[in-house]
Scaffold this active site. Sequence first.
Site: not given
Ligand code: CA
Length: 589
Positions: A175, A190, A192-193, A252, A270, A321
């Site tokens: 993004t 991107s 990270g989760e 990201w 994170n 986070d």
């Molecule tokens: Ca995060």
Amino acid sequence: MNRFITVVAAGLMATASVAIAGVTEEDLKNDTANTSQVVTNGMGRHLQRFSPLETLNKDNVKNLMPAWAFSLGGEKQRGQETQPLIYDGVMYITGSYSRLYAIDVKSGKEIWQYDARLPEGILPCCDVVNRGAAIYGDNIFFGTLDARIVALNLKTGDVVWNKKIADYKAGYSYTAAPLIVNGLVITGNSGGEFGIVGEVQARDAETGDMVWTRPVIEGHMGTLNGEESTMTGELNATWPGDMWKTGGGATWLGGSYDAETDTIVFGAGNPAPWNSHLRNAGTPTEGNKGDNLYASSRIGMDPATGEIKWHYQTTPREGWDYDGVNEVVAFTDKSGNKRFATADRNGFFYVLNREDGKFVGATPFVKDITWATGIDDTGRPIFDEANRPGNPADTADGKKGEVIFASPSFLGGKNWMPMAFSQKTGNFYVPSNEWGMDIWNEPITYKKGAAYMGAGFTIKPNYTDHIGSLKAVDPDTLEVKWEYKNEAPLWSGVMTTAGGLVFFGTPEGEFIALDDETGEKVWSFQTGSGIVGQPVTWEMDGEQYVSVISGWGGAVPLWGGEIAKKVNYLNQGSLLWTFKLPKRLANAN
Ligand code: CA
């Protein structure tokens, strides 16, 4: 076509320097000074978002008026977070769902548009946004939600090359605006989760061929020209077992470039998963075992090789986070010291030394921080251990750890929305939010393409009358000089000008100019939808223009808990607004 002629001409004139058609490294270097174009993200690769233009100023800004507006069209709306680029009579913007538009900068008429055909099953965590493009030579580059980077011809929008950054099925997406340095297109990733691994990649702008890669989690191997280069960090120095293999640290938000030290700086998100007890980060251990490098860190790198020069970890032992991705802005302080500044998700504003990334100072830029009581002289946070979400393993059924209230919330004292530095006042203007969260940990195991968090949360406002707060921060004294409060959370970029103006937008749709000395509102315009985009200004035919995109969305409506409910009355939209100060009104009062 132009390129062929240029190269032949350069070959005939052996003493002439080889010039490439279109945007050059020189153009990128001079982007702040050259007020007739905007060819970089951040209005200069230092990301200061400062314009030396003073035609438009505090006295005449009341005469700033719409010149044209452009609709992105279609049924695809959602958050519009782009920063316009302006080059050779054309404005380029990216849109939600990985679209890119070329628009006649005088009339607002569309020239061409490109729509990436996104596959089913993409996994963007936090809305279908795009934060901008990059220009070099005859091409424009932007990343797509299926984790690809595309080069398009500036004039025609035809695809020049299209390369895969990573596997979207594993949760990767893209993004950020790419960064161009010495002919390399430099991108992060991107996701990270989803237990991905943050990485920075550099490609040849002409061909799209990979030049180097640098993962940002310790233990992973970098590459240079197709061969292994060096390992990032030292295997298992700060990560237990195999946790580093899915360690997060998504890069990201892209990077900045400091030409004076020839350093690119990227931030890492994170560590994964959120449950810090699974990463040895839950309790202080011997040495720095649970620090989980280089997650939640800023990383200085050599742009030619991707080798790490330095790192500064804003949140070691991260458990809330608090991504470490926020932009790092190179600037010179009032005493002439060369510094970097960054305002972190964790609520602290940091000043670092530009030569080696060493900690200089820090101050809270939001109120009510709970997770740390301060930052010590070495730059390490002083943790409040009582305010870390508890370990599920400490409970009878092992399913849900102790719930704690943490501030700032995981959406941060400041999120992605870029701050600005004024070369006129020497201050930073930081878009911040005053909010907290209830947060708890849960057990989790990694599964490809599935959320890898091990946490639950609800965001709550800290004050009844405002969440958003734009703050003027003096980076020399680390003092907050004034704040401008806004009811809804701020999610737009900021821009400063030598005319003494600070521009930004609100989710309520107002595009606002403040006095840079006092924070007083001197102009505003209702754009019809929430602003989460990034303003720019430039000069054309002797008149100063300002543009910003309006289109409510981003992470707040999706993740904002109680706050998302509070702002669910806001309308979506997708309009690019361009304003100008007509010549005849520049001297009017
Ligand atoms: Ca995060």
